[in-house]
Design an enzyme around this catalytic site. Structure first.
Site, PDB file in Angstrom:
ATOM      1  N   CYS A  79      -7.898 -12.848  -7.172  1.00 10.72           N
ATOM      2  CA  CYS A  79      -7.725 -12.067  -8.519  1.00 10.72           C
ATOM      3  C   CYS A  79      -6.253 -11.980  -8.914  1.00 10.72           C
ATOM      4  O   CYS A  79      -5.532 -13.135  -9.561  1.00 10.72           O
ATOM      5  CB  CYS A  79      -8.035 -10.744  -8.631  1.00 10.72           C
ATOM      6  SG  CYS A  79      -8.228  -9.775 -10.241  1.00 10.72           S
ATOM      7  N   HIS A 167     -13.593 -10.929  -6.720  1.00  9.41           N
ATOM      8  CA  HIS A 167     -13.492 -10.355  -5.509  1.00  9.41           C
ATOM      9  C   HIS A 167     -14.571 -10.638  -4.535  1.00  9.41           C
ATOM     10  O   HIS A 167     -15.644 -10.180  -4.551  1.00  9.41           O
ATOM     11  CB  HIS A 167     -13.432  -8.733  -5.821  1.00  9.41           C
ATOM     12  CG  HIS A 167     -12.181  -8.376  -6.506  1.00  9.41           C
ATOM     13  ND1 HIS A 167     -10.870  -7.873  -5.933  1.00  9.41           N
ATOM     14  CD2 HIS A 167     -11.851  -8.123  -7.886  1.00  9.41           C
ATOM     15  CE1 HIS A 167      -9.929  -7.685  -7.020  1.00  9.41           C
ATOM     16  NE2 HIS A 167     -10.670  -7.868  -8.091  1.00  9.41           N
ATOM     17  N   GLU A 169     -14.309  -9.600  -1.325  1.00 12.37           N
ATOM     18  CA  GLU A 169     -14.501  -8.471  -0.426  1.00 12.37           C
ATOM     19  C   GLU A 169     -15.642  -7.421  -0.744  1.00 12.37           C
ATOM     20  O   GLU A 169     -15.820  -6.665   0.143  1.00 12.37           O
ATOM     21  CB  GLU A 169     -13.066  -7.916  -0.111  1.00 12.37           C
ATOM     22  CG  GLU A 169     -12.613  -7.176  -1.345  1.00 12.37           C
ATOM     23  CD  GLU A 169     -11.846  -7.791  -2.533  1.00 12.37           C
ATOM     24  OE1 GLU A 169     -11.094  -7.378  -3.062  1.00 12.37           O
ATOM     25  OE2 GLU A 169     -12.030  -9.344  -2.426  1.00 12.37           O
ATOM     26  N   SER A 221      -7.794  16.816  19.964  1.00 10.43           N
ATOM     27  CA  SER A 221      -8.399  17.398  18.982  1.00 10.43           C
ATOM     28  C   SER A 221      -9.935  17.721  19.119  1.00 10.43           C
ATOM     29  O   SER A 221     -10.575  18.520  18.664  1.00 10.43           O
ATOM     30  CB  SER A 221      -8.213  16.892  17.754  1.00 10.43           C
ATOM     31  OG  SER A 221      -9.002  15.543  17.264  1.00 10.43           O
ATOM     32  N   GLY A 222     -10.506  16.849  20.038  1.00  9.47           N
ATOM     33  CA  GLY A 222     -11.990  16.743  20.126  1.00  9.47           C
ATOM     34  C   GLY A 222     -12.483  15.740  19.320  1.00  9.47           C
ATOM     35  O   GLY A 222     -13.501  15.357  19.299  1.00  9.47           O
ATOM     36  N   GLY A 223     -11.703  15.289  18.498  1.00 12.13           N
ATOM     37  CA  GLY A 223     -12.311  13.978  17.416  1.00 12.13           C
ATOM     38  C   GLY A 223     -12.353  12.622  18.083  1.00 12.13           C
ATOM     39  O   GLY A 223     -11.683  12.549  19.348  1.00 12.13           O
ATOM     40  N   VAL A 224     -12.848  11.845  17.354  1.00  5.06           N
ATOM     41  CA  VAL A 224     -12.990  10.501  18.021  1.00  5.06           C
ATOM     42  C   VAL A 224     -11.795   9.843  18.228  1.00  5.06           C
ATOM     43  O   VAL A 224     -11.538   9.293  19.425  1.00  5.06           O
ATOM     44  CB  VAL A 224     -13.820   9.485  16.950  1.00  5.06           C
ATOM     45  CG1 VAL A 224     -13.947   8.167  17.486  1.00  5.06           C
ATOM     46  CG2 VAL A 224     -15.392  10.275  16.741  1.00  5.06           C
ATOM     47  N   ASP A 225     -10.781   9.710  17.285  1.00  6.48           N
ATOM     48  CA  ASP A 225      -9.554   9.136  17.545  1.00  6.48           C
ATOM     49  C   ASP A 225      -8.714   9.518  18.665  1.00  6.48           C
ATOM     50  O   ASP A 225      -8.537   8.865  19.470  1.00  6.48           O
ATOM     51  CB  ASP A 225      -8.694   9.287  16.187  1.00  6.48           C
ATOM     52  CG  ASP A 225      -9.344   8.865  14.913  1.00  6.48           C
ATOM     53  OD1 ASP A 225     -10.356   7.901  15.155  1.00  6.48           O
ATOM     54  OD2 ASP A 225      -8.978   9.079  13.860  1.00  6.48           O
ATOM     55  N   SER A 226      -8.397  11.009  18.803  1.00  7.83           N
ATOM     56  CA  SER A 226      -7.786  11.368  19.837  1.00  7.83           C
ATOM     57  C   SER A 226      -8.261  11.252  21.344  1.00  7.83           C
ATOM     58  O   SER A 226      -7.961  10.859  22.409  1.00  7.83           O
ATOM     59  CB  SER A 226      -7.174  12.655  19.876  1.00  7.83           C
ATOM     60  OG  SER A 226      -8.296  13.710  19.841  1.00  7.83           O
ATOM     61  N   SER A 227      -9.738  11.389  21.266  1.00 10.15           N
ATOM     62  CA  SER A 227     -10.655  11.158  22.613  1.00 10.15           C
ATOM     63  C   SER A 227     -10.700   9.529  22.849  1.00 10.15           C
ATOM     64  O   SER A 227     -10.270   9.272  24.095  1.00 10.15           O
ATOM     65  CB  SER A 227     -11.945  11.377  22.268  1.00 10.15           C
ATOM     66  OG  SER A 227     -12.042  12.743  21.933  1.00 10.15           O
TER      67      SER A 227
END
Length: 509
Positions: A79, A167, A169, A221-227
């Site tokens: 584009c 585009h 994508e 935190s119990g979340g996915v990222d920190s775990s």
């Protein structure tokens, strides 16, 4: 050396989608602002120039420095990128009389061109531009056209350089992924070695080399990222990692216990700290969203510093920063506007004289989940919905009180457990209940009530950057509404949020 594709960002809303599509091909890529990117070394196999909200004819239009790229590396302009490569090298771009936006058909394709290998005429593409290329430089050749746009795609003779006005994508370009594969794999020669298993192997090795025998603290935190970050670090440094999970009183119902239980058996060195009163005493009555975040951030730093200093000789602070966090901290035209303050703990490394380690900073959210799965982490952690760092404080619009927190916890528990029982939880990216500072008249039995309204929110997404509201069954919504109104004292009205991101955000504050 990790081979990669560079993506030059000109401010398009679709730039991250380009990166996601390339990553789906098991090829590593990085997004950099057009005016601040590293000199391409041997690890860079090709470059993609994104679209842009700007016109190449605007004063101050983005102008990248391409002397180390054009003619040196395979290059694909999308584009705005295509228009720039035409306009700035001898062609003409003008405002189109017929703005082409939406679906279009490729009525002509040069099937001999490697970019369009295996792509047939008539394939659907997605256009989104007001300008169009009127004339190409003499050494450019047209390789694709639609009914309205003659120069829909081109190649520069004698160069591995292409431009396309559509585009590839977006999902509406039906063979867009194949076109990107032709460029990334066939033209650039990328080997498709970017996989969850390879990421785990290389990251654990890098962490061992970087951290050695140093001690590391991480705020779980119990979340996915920190775990997942904790699990990767545990593989690398074992007991030299101390994870601290803080109960700030703003978690979901029974979440503190549930999260600690979920880490049992993972071999993590986790220390749980219940300091609810410290947070709630200072949060009580606060209604301004940014002040809520700042109070929570300040108290968290105080608590975390106090607990982390009990770990002897700690040198590193680990964080679950992911790639969208990194991208959003850099803007094409300078610092981004602050939509809301970030949940990662600013100031703490300097305060404690710690170095920061971010093992997930190259990954999108869905890639984090794939990495966790590759390491054998349980679904109860991997499939857990994202939850805001400030917790329920930013799901209570207006003043935060202990009574409102309890009310919201009960309503949220009914909703989330209902999603799980109905088999809908894994079909939703993120869900939660928002308590509004609005009271309305209701009737319960023979009595009139004047109680609060809550909003049910559920969205579908892949990385949280964009999201659409989830079309939950009416019967399910009715059941949840009845359960909340009947079981949670203080709530007499339930509504459902059907806003998408953008223009709305997932959270209300």
């Amino acid at each position: 050396m990790q081979e990669k594709i560079l993506i030059l960002d000109f401010g398009s809303q679709y730039t991250q989608l380009i990166a996601r599509r390339v990553r789906e091909l098991n090829v590593y890529c990085e997004i950099h602002p057009f005016n601040h990117f590293p000199d391409p070394d041997d690890s860079v196999k090709g470059v993609i120039m994104s679209g842009s909200p700007f016109s190449v004819r605007d004063d101050g239009a983005p102008e990248p420095r391409l002397d180390s790229i054009k003619g040196e590396k395979p290059l694909l302009g999308v584009c705005y990128g295509a228009q720039y490569l035409a306009h700035n090298f001898g062609g003409k771009v003008h405002a189109s009389d017929t703005r082409e936006y939406g679906r279009a058909k490729m009525k002509y394709i040069n099937a001999d061109d490697p970019l369009f290998s295996g792509i047939k005429e008539g394939t659907q593409v997605w256009m989104s531009h007001g300008d169009t290329i009127e004339e190409l430089p003499s050494h450019y050749s047209v390789i694709g056209s639609t009914d309205d746009v003659y120069i829909g795609a081109y190649n520069i003779k004698g160069e591995n350089t292409w431009g396309i006005q559509f585009h590839p994508e977006v999902y509406h370009t039906l063979e867009g992924k194949k076109i990107l594969a032709n460029f990334v794999i066939n033209i650039c020669g990328c080997r498709q070695t970017w996989t969850p298993d390879s990421f785990v192997e290389s990251t654990v090795k890098d962490l061992r080399d970087k951290l050695g025998n140093d001690r590391v603290v991480l705020g779980l935190s119990g979340g996915v990222d920190s775990s997942v970050a904790a699990y990767l670090l545990n593989k690398a440094v074992g007991k030299n990692l101390t994870c601290i999970f803080v109960d700030n009183g703003l978690l979901r119902k029974n979440e503190y216990t549930k999260v600690l239980d979920s880490y049992k058996g993972l071999g993590l060195n986790v220390k749980g700290i219940d300091v609810s009163d410290e947070f709630l005493d200072q949060m009580e009555g606060e209604s301004e969203p940014e002040k809520k975040r700042k109070i929570i951030g300040r108290v968290f730093i105080e608590v975390f510093e106090r607990e982390a200093t009990k770990v002897k000789d700690v040198k590193w602070l680990a964080q679950g920063t992911i790639y969208p966090d990194v991208i959003e901290s850099v803007s094409v035209k300078g610092p981004s506007a602050t939509i809301k303050s970030h949940h990662n703990v600013g100031g703490l490394p300097e305060l404690m004289n710690l170095k920061v380690i971010e093992p997930l900073k190259l990954l999108f959210k869905d890639e984090v989940r794939k990495v966790g799965t590759a390491m054998g982490m349980p679904d109860i952690i991997i499939k857990r919905h994202p939850f805001p760092g400030p917790g329920l404080a930013i799901r209570i619009l207006g003043p935060v009180t202990r009574g409102k927190i309890c009310m919201l916890q009960e309503a949220d528990d009914i909703y989330i457990e209902g999603l799980k029982k109905a088999g809908l939880y894994d079909k939703v990216w993120q869900a939660g209940v928002i308590l509004l500072p609005v009271q309305s008249v209701g009737v319960m039995g023979d009595e009139r009530t004047y109680e609060y309204t809550v909003v049910l929110r559920a969205v579908g997404s892949t990385d949280g950057m964009t999201a659409d509201w989830s079309h939950l069954p009416y019967d399910f919504l009715g059941q949840v509404s009845n359960a909340i109104i009947n079981r949670v004292k203080g709530i007499n009205r339930v509504v459902y949020d059907i806003s998408s991101k953008p223009p709305a955000t997932i959270e209300w504050e």
